[in-house]
Design a protein around this motif. Structure first.
Motif, PDB file in Angstrom:
ATOM      1  N   GLN A 350     -26.253 -57.682 -37.031  1.00 31.38           N
ATOM      2  CA  GLN A 350     -27.049 -57.713 -38.257  1.00 31.38           C
ATOM      3  C   GLN A 350     -26.311 -58.333 -39.434  1.00 31.38           C
ATOM      4  O   GLN A 350     -26.930 -58.978 -40.291  1.00 31.38           O
ATOM      5  N   PHE A 353     -26.808 -62.039 -39.879  1.00 33.30           N
ATOM      6  CA  PHE A 353     -28.088 -62.370 -40.500  1.00 33.30           C
ATOM      7  C   PHE A 353     -28.090 -62.091 -42.002  1.00 33.30           C
ATOM      8  O   PHE A 353     -28.423 -62.961 -42.810  1.00 33.30           O
ATOM      9  N   THR A 354     -27.709 -60.882 -42.396  1.00 28.77           N
ATOM     10  CA  THR A 354     -27.841 -60.511 -43.800  1.00 28.77           C
ATOM     11  C   THR A 354     -26.898 -61.304 -44.698  1.00 28.77           C
ATOM     12  O   THR A 354     -27.290 -61.728 -45.794  1.00 28.77           O
ATOM     13  N   LEU A 373     -33.978 -66.783 -41.318  1.00 27.85           N
ATOM     14  CA  LEU A 373     -34.883 -65.632 -41.294  1.00 27.85           C
ATOM     15  C   LEU A 373     -35.862 -65.734 -40.127  1.00 27.85           C
ATOM     16  O   LEU A 373     -36.052 -64.771 -39.366  1.00 27.85           O
ATOM     17  N   ILE A 381     -35.502 -59.390 -33.633  1.00 28.44           N
ATOM     18  CA  ILE A 381     -36.235 -58.216 -34.116  1.00 28.44           C
ATOM     19  C   ILE A 381     -37.410 -57.984 -33.172  1.00 28.44           C
ATOM     20  O   ILE A 381     -38.258 -58.860 -32.998  1.00 28.44           O
ATOM     21  N   GLN A 396     -27.932 -51.554 -42.348  1.00 31.92           N
ATOM     22  CA  GLN A 396     -28.357 -52.951 -42.368  1.00 31.92           C
ATOM     23  C   GLN A 396     -29.873 -53.105 -42.263  1.00 31.92           C
ATOM     24  O   GLN A 396     -30.425 -54.127 -42.682  1.00 31.92           O
ATOM     25  N   THR A 400     -31.755 -55.459 -44.862  1.00 34.75           N
ATOM     26  CA  THR A 400     -32.717 -56.467 -44.399  1.00 34.75           C
ATOM     27  C   THR A 400     -34.004 -56.397 -45.216  1.00 34.75           C
ATOM     28  O   THR A 400     -34.539 -57.424 -45.654  1.00 34.75           O
ATOM     29  N   THR A 427     -39.621 -52.176 -39.245  1.00 33.81           N
ATOM     30  CA  THR A 427     -38.247 -51.897 -39.667  1.00 33.81           C
ATOM     31  C   THR A 427     -38.221 -50.766 -40.697  1.00 33.81           C
ATOM     32  O   THR A 427     -37.393 -49.847 -40.615  1.00 33.81           O
TER      33      THR A 427
END
Length: 789
Positions: A350, A353-354, A373, A381, A396, A400, A427
């Motif tokens: 994660q 990505f973040t 994204l 996801i 995270q 997100t 999420t």
């Protein structure tokens, strides 16, 4: 902990909560336009008028033809950092060369202290010493410990050659390591010059990148006065092999202002008659295309101007390196080259990505942000909100959600978020369900009302991973941040009952926020100095005591828990200060950066290169600017290899080579952007120039940033000190809307202060001044002239 040592050990041990306070202003075109590669490829190449260049002392190297245009190659060979220029008589490509010593320079290491004392002390002794006069000195921070990769012992890398940097392209699915001598796995520079096989000679090398920030390797190995080996390596941007990185090489001997011997190479040694070494024209023709390729790729990034060398270039280099690491430019990879961390088991991490989404948004790279994204939500996801990766990090999930809101506020691209709306809502639902479970616990349970879960993905690797399914404060804090921020934009995504859902998220965030504060206050240990608060409630031991006495310890990885707690920005200022003081005083920072906390050992005290930016962010919010600058300097010089800027996940203070990870690489872009332009979490205040080092204004060189994105639209400023010591400049207010307040910091050199400040020729009233900060008032997009005496 070093990743390989960690894995070896495993084999042995078996803001405001009201909806009305959040603004949403679309500031960018829709996704289809933002992601258009046709627009980027149509941009004219970056060129400089030859008339503006002082070419008198440049040595002709060769000539070549490209697209029926004749080009000349000239180079300043008077010193190792002399500029290389390609020009066609009218326009030129300029390749700056700036190297840094890859070895520990002369001086007493560790500011005269013993490494063992630094390592074992609870207090961050290096930080205390570097901050003794207030704002730290950049060069003193640089020399406070040996730089990464300056002490290389193959035995520490299981007999493998320790690479220090790598090259690649956006289209290739792999990368090519470059070793200390400039050799790769396919091409060996020591076949040209045998001296480059001598580790003692190569240890005294200087390293850098070409063109200021381009992902091309430049190495200089000195011989004696006026003589050195000069090595250039870059990836072929025209190659489209799926996994093979084709590379261009120039290995030269420079003697007293002339290249006395040079060999050009392409990927492999010559193998006649089918494979012959390329000539100079082929090399420089490829270099021209390389230059234009990378300039186009980063043409959309905000442009920062700072007087100190390397800072703005490091930010741009990080974005270029991210494209090199990500196959196709968007598929996530945590590391490069080695299985750790290039294996697929890390792809869904994660933090990859973040950190990427955050940094690209902050620098206006909307097309890359959208690509990152979209790819992550497509492949990593699941429909139920869970990640396609071995171990989730609960905090995270909240980060997100917060970044989804930031993406929409910055870009106005609701189409992409509508596409993934179901997964985004799922999420959020994970956090709500975990909160429900915690509310079902007895009220006297330490974890009642706090979200339980792993704070670190690596927990899943242990025999009993649920030992770490605990109510770490960071889990709940980032959930509050994510639910709060997402609720502010959720009605804009067209979901059924969106307003009701948003209000429910806000209510839940308020409940969580209150419980975090109550629990944290109830668990402060005032018997320790400074007062201590652990990463989770109910802990009887400090994290150092727990790591030493409890095997395994529920307080493992406290660095992540503290950094994420601070990043969430939900604590009152007094508690945020307490957490920072606790970290600095009880062993959770190293040279002012978050430490990679492990059982204390006299062998060293490690710096955490990734995820630690949340700690720095809170320093800035609390106006602890001196500490913010120490973090910035220490991260640059002790979490990156010098010159080649390879960022380590964890770096020691003794000069070893760390393992690269891309989230660590994305830290400097975030820090540089925030020092120039920073907005508060509640969406009410914009800060400009809040952490500019005082010495920068003293240089009399311009400081500023253009086209910096915010939730209110693009903004920017330019400042400089005049020869008389006055301040002059301009600020462009956000283009679409005005925040409640815009503050400009004018951090004067030590010993000087501003006696008066004028905005558009009018004196600033005392009500609009707070020490060195000035409140700016005006209309969206307005340009304000700044004058200070």
């Amino acid at each position: 902990m070093d990743r390989r040592r960690f894995l070896q050990g495993l084999t042995v041990t078996g803001a405001g909560l009201g909806l009305g306070g959040l603004t949403y202003t679309p500031v960018a075109p829709a996704l289809a336009a933002a992601r258009s590669t046709a627009t980027m490829s149509a941009l004219p190449p970056v060129r400089v008028p030859v008339a503006d260049l002082p070419l008198r002392d440049y040595v002709p190297v060769t000539r070549f033809t490209s697209d029926d245009v004749d080009w000349h190659v000239v180079e300043d060979l008077r010193h190792a950092d002399g500029v290389l220029i390609l020009h066609n008589g009218n326009l030129a490509c300029v390749f700056d060369k700036r190297t840094e010593p890859a070895y520990a320079e002369e001086g007493v290491p560790y500011l005269g202290m013993k490494l063992a004392d630094i390592a074992l002390a609870e207090a961050d002794l290096l930080a205390d010493r570097l901050l003794r006069h207030g704002e730290p000195d950049e060069q003193e921070v640089r020399g406070a410990a040996p730089p990464p990769a300056s002490q290389l012992n193959p035995e520490n890398y299981y007999g493998r050659l320790p690479w220090t940097t790598f090259v690649g392209t956006k289209q290739c699915a792999d990368t090519m390591p470059v070793y200390t001598s400039g050799s790769t796995r396919g091409y060996h520079s020591d076949q040209v010059f045998a001296d480059l096989h001598d580790p003692k000679r190569v240890a005294r090398r200087r390293e850098g990148v070409l063109g200021g920030w381009l992902p091309a390797v430049h190495k200089v190995v000195p011989i004696d006065e006026g003589r050195w080996y000069d090595v250039l390596v870059f990836a072929d941007v025209d190659a489209h092999d799926r996994f093979v990185v084709q590379t261009w090489h120039r290995t030269a001997l420079v003697e007293h202002g002339r290249i006395s011997k040079v060999r050009y190479g392409y990927s492999y040694p010559a193998c006649p008659p089918r494979r012959e070494a390329p000539d100079a024209a082929a090399f420089y023709r490829a270099l021209l295309r390389f230059h234009d390729y990378w300039q186009r790729e980063l043409a959309d990034a905000s442009v920062a101007t700072v007087p100190a060398p390397g800072w703005s270039e490091m930010a741009r280099f990080a974005f270029a390196r991210e494209l090199v690491v990500r196959p196709g430019g968007d598929y996530p990879k945590y590391g490069a080259v080695d299985r750790d961390y290039y294996g697929n088991e890390y792809d869904g991490f994660q933090d990859t990505f973040t950190s990427s989404l955050y940094a690209n948004l902050e620098w206006g790279r909307y097309a890359q942000a959208a690509a990152v994204l979209d790819e992550f939500f497509d492949d990593f996801i699941q429909p139920d909100g869970m990640i396609n990766m071995r171990g989730a990090e609960i905090g995270q999930f909240g980060l997100t959600l917060s970044l989804m809101a930031r993406y929409l506020r910055y870009t106005g691209d609701d189409a992409l978020l509508r596409k993934h709306r179901g997964k985004i809502e799922a999420t959020a639902q994970i956090l709500l369900e975990l909160h429900d479970e915690s509310l079902a616990l007895p009220r006297d349970h330490p974890g009642h009302g706090l979200i339980h879960g792993w704070n670190e993905s690596d927990a899943c690797l242990f025999p009993e991973p649920m030992l770490w399914w605990k109510p770490y404060y960071a889990n709940s804090a980032l959930a509050v941040r994510g639910l709060t921020d997402l609720a502010g934009v959720w009605p804009d995504l067209g979901a059924t009952d969106a307003h009701t859902t948003a209000m429910q998220w806000q209510e839940r965030a308020g409940t969580l926020r209150g419980q975090v504060e109550r629990s944290l206050r109830a668990n402060i240990r005032h018997d320790l100095t400074p007062p201590y608060v652990g990463p989770l409630p109910g802990a009887k031991l400090t994290f150092r005591e727990s790591l030493t006495q409890e095997k395994p310890s529920e307080q493992q990885w406290p660095h992540r828990a503290y950094a994420e707690l601070l990043q969430a920005d939900i604590l009152p200022d007094d508690l945020a200060h307490l957490v920072i003081d606790c970290m600095r005083g009880h062993g959770a920072t190293s040279m002012g950066v978050v430490a990679n906390v492990a059982p204390p050992s006299a062998d060293g005290r490690d710096i955490l290169g990734f995820i630690s930016y949340g700690y720095a962010q809170q320093l800035l919010r609390l106006n602890r600017i001196d500490e913010y600058l120490l973090f910035l300097y220490a991260h640059r010089y002790h979490a990156h290899t010098p010159g080649s800027w390879t960022a380590g996940e964890v770096t020691d203070l003794s000069g070893g080579m760390p393992l690269f990870c891309i989230p660590a690489q994305m830290t400097i872009p975030l820090l540089v952007r925030w020092m120039l332009v920073f907005e508060d979490s509640a969406g009410q205040t914009l800060h400009l120039g809040r952490a500019i080092p005082r010495t920068w204004l003293e240089s009399r060189k311009p400081i500023g940033i253009d086209k910096a994105p915010t939730r209110w639209g693009y903004t920017g400023f330019q400042l400089r000190a005049t020869a008389d010591g006055d301040i002059e400049g301009t600020v462009t207010l956000p283009q679409h809307a005005m925040p409640d307040a815009v503050w400009l910091s004018l951090r004067m050199p030590v010993g000087k202060r501003l006696s008066d400040i004028h905005l558009d020729g009018q004196p600033v009233p005392d009500t609009d001044r707070r020490g060195e900060t000035v409140r700016l008032r005006g209309k969206p997009g307005q340009r304000i002239e700044i004058g200070g005496r």
